[in-house]
Design an enzyme around this catalytic site. Structure first.
Site, PDB file in Angstrom:
ATOM      1  N   LYS A 250      50.705  84.625   3.098  1.00 58.61           N
ATOM      2  CA  LYS A 250      49.982  85.449   2.130  1.00 58.61           C
ATOM      3  C   LYS A 250      50.749  86.714   1.751  1.00 58.61           C
ATOM      4  O   LYS A 250      50.453  87.349   0.762  1.00 58.61           O
ATOM      5  CB  LYS A 250      48.604  85.786   2.683  1.00 58.61           C
ATOM      6  CG  LYS A 250      47.888  84.490   2.999  1.00 58.61           C
ATOM      7  CD  LYS A 250      46.409  84.527   3.163  1.00 58.61           C
ATOM      8  CE  LYS A 250      45.923  83.074   3.241  1.00 58.61           C
ATOM      9  NZ  LYS A 250      44.658  82.861   3.856  1.00 58.61           N
ATOM     10  N   ARG A 251      51.717  87.035   2.559  1.00 59.86           N
ATOM     11  CA  ARG A 251      52.502  88.231   2.243  1.00 59.86           C
ATOM     12  C   ARG A 251      53.693  87.920   1.346  1.00 59.86           C
ATOM     13  O   ARG A 251      54.408  88.809   0.922  1.00 59.86           O
ATOM     14  CB  ARG A 251      52.982  88.891   3.532  1.00 59.86           C
ATOM     15  CG  ARG A 251      51.929  89.755   4.183  1.00 59.86           C
ATOM     16  CD  ARG A 251      52.439  90.322   5.482  1.00 59.86           C
ATOM     17  NE  ARG A 251      52.647  89.265   6.473  1.00 59.86           N
ATOM     18  CZ  ARG A 251      51.667  88.707   7.191  1.00 59.86           C
ATOM     19  NH1 ARG A 251      50.438  89.116   7.029  1.00 59.86           N
ATOM     20  NH2 ARG A 251      51.931  87.767   8.065  1.00 59.86           N
TER      21      ARG A 251
END
Length: 478
Positions: A250-251
RNA sequence: GGCCCGUUGGAGAAAUGGUUAACUCACAUGCCUUUCACGCAUGCACUUAUGGGUUCGAACCCCGUACGGGUCACCA
């Protein structure tokens, strides 16, 4: 033989917005259900109360729906197997946990997190391969009044094999799995426990999920064995990886990851559905642009790939463009409007002008928000030429061509695409230029671009004054 | 490190023992429209990570090596 009707589920945890990887899992379960006239269930796995986000559930369902994935049973649609969120099923898990405790298949563990951490680090320091729990609470005879977790007592020398729908036969040994926590100190079950119980109780026949769950499967199998339940069929789809072959995290900002963002950027749900369906799966035949109905029809779990699916952004752009092209002019305008408004263009230009802008660029648009980039490229740039363009304008005869064109334009009253087009032809005749050497100089001198959409339409959008100014500027430099 | 999974052209990916290894994207070229784009056509893997083995025959089966990934939580 009685064939059970297919029941599959998508089981998100409401920790945030719908992620592309989760959407893929949901989509394939959906396809599988629809293809087999089965049921598609959305179960909310909210047992991690710390990470739950208030709007998580709502958002998950909203974007599922946006993508065109509808469900037969969920928190808002009872199918007789509810409740559909795990926090509402705590009494169920408690009952089964107690049974395992009573039968000696599970035990209470009073170790603190700190103790466990130390234990693990000690093992690591000694270079142990297996960092499993020491089982010291298994041998406890007292029942202190302390908080405890419930651990599953992993059997000795047992093999856990399953015939994976994607990978084929996969086997784990019990010695590779430590006694795992079934119920947390707060009384809420962990994923592996709740999941197995629910899948059984909800009569799930096929568990299609990401490959990151494959090592969870033996733990869940232990639960099925302990209760002597029939097991569902498992299938572990390959992970979606980025350009660096890493699992989408998600980063990671190299790829847009949330469905909501795609909606905001002006991607079309059908296009996204189509694109996602190609992530780790391929249809038979040579068509890749496929509607939801076609995909349901074509879906075959044998075509699920077993090597990682790379997120190909070029392909997404291509597919979305194909769907945008099919839009009516009105729909295309609607798609672009939020971005045009945001860029302030709706204040600067008339409604008609904006509509023409969208019409002209519709065929080359990869997503709605791109309209402003295209606008900038053609209408809002610093009007300067690169070497290639300059070389072209210095070709013999070009200056004359530009002069003729400018003169004809100046005499023009109605400045629009229909009136400009014949002037280009007339310029060709008078200046004795044709084909490429007619259009290219005109295009470069008026737009500072070598390529672009239909020239008369672009010129109409630029407006008479701008076009003539630019022509003057260019001719001066020659 | 243990366990599990994978490795086909610039990219995605098909083909699980049998002719010249589909198809899609990207790229290139040609045709067409007096430009471009669209569309259409053509080209693009002397070969399926690598080394052995089985076989009349292997991308497909077996073993090893390398590389890549996943997972080893009181997260899901």
């Amino acid at each position: 033989m009685k064939t059970m009707s297919v029941r599959v589920r998508y089981a998100p945890s409401p920790t945030g917005h719908l992620h592309i990887g989760n959407a893929r899992t949901a989509l394939f379960n959906y396809l599988f259900a629809r293809k087999n006239d089965g049921s598609f269930i959305v179960r909310i796995e909210d047992t991690d109360t710390k990470r739950n986000v208030k709007t998580g559930i709502e958002s998950q369902l909203k974007y599922l729906k946006w993508l065109g994935i509808d469900w037969d049973e969920s928190i808002n649609k009872d199918g007789g197997y509810g409740p559909y969120s795990q926090l509402e099923r705590l009494d169920i898990y408690e009952k089964y946990a107690q049974e395992l405790l009573d039968r000696g298949l599970a035990y209470k563990c009073y170790c603190t997190k700190e103790e466990l951490k130390q234990e693990r680090e000690a093992l690591k320091e000694r270079g142990e391969d297996k960092l499993h729990y020491s089982r010291k609470c298994l041998y406890r005879t007292d029942e202190p009044d302390l908080p405890y977790t419930i651990r599953f007592k992993v059997p000795k020398d047992t093999y856990y094999s399953f015939n994976d729908m994607v990978k084929g036969k996969v086997t784990f040994k019990s010695e590779d799995v430590g006694d795992w926590v079934m119920v947390k100190q707060n009384g809420i079950p962990t994923y592996n426990f709740a999941c197995a119980i629910d899948d059984h109780l909800m009569a799930i026949t096929h568990v299609l999920r990401g490959e990151d769950h494959i090592t969870n499967t033996p733990k869940q199998l232990m639960i099925y064995n302990a209760f002597n339940w029939d097991k569902p069929r498992f299938g572990h789809m390959t992970l979606i990886v980025n350009e660096d072959n890493k699992k989408l995290s998600k980063r990671d900002h190299s790829i847009i990851q949330f469905i909501e963002q795609y909606q905001t950027l002006g991607y079309l749900p059908d296009a996204l559905f189509n694109f996602i369906s190609l992530l780790g799966w391929s249809p038979k035949g040579n068509k890749e642009i496929l509607s939801k109905e076609q995909l349901i029809n074509l879906f075959d779990d044998k075509q699920l790939s077993n090597s990682p699916a790379k997120f190909d952004q070029d392909k997404l752009a291509f597919i979305n463009n194909r769907y945008i092209k099919k839009l009516s002019d009105e729909e295309a305008v609607e798609l672009c409007m939020p971005h045009l408004t945001k860029a302030g263009l709706t204040n600067t230009y008339s409604e008609e002008w904006i509509e023409n802008l969208v019409k002209v660029f519709k065929d080359r648009l990869s997503f709605g928000a791109e309209i402003t980039a295209l606008y900038d490229e053609f209408f809002n740039q610093e009007f300067t030429l690169d070497d290639e363009q300059e070389t072209l304008l210095k070709e013999p005869g070009v200056k004359e061509t530009l002069e003729v064109f400018k003169r004809l334009l100046e005499e023009l009253d109605e400045f629009n695409a229909n009136t400009i087009k014949p002037l280009i032809n007339q310029t060709g005749k008078e200046a004795n230029a044709k084909g490429k050497m007619l259009y290219m100089p005109l295009r470069v001198a008026t737009t500072a671009q070598m390529h672009g959409p239909d020239l008369p339409k672009v010129l109409a959008l630029l407006g008479k004054d701008t076009v003539i100014n630019r022509l003057n500027q260019m001719m001066k430099a020659l």
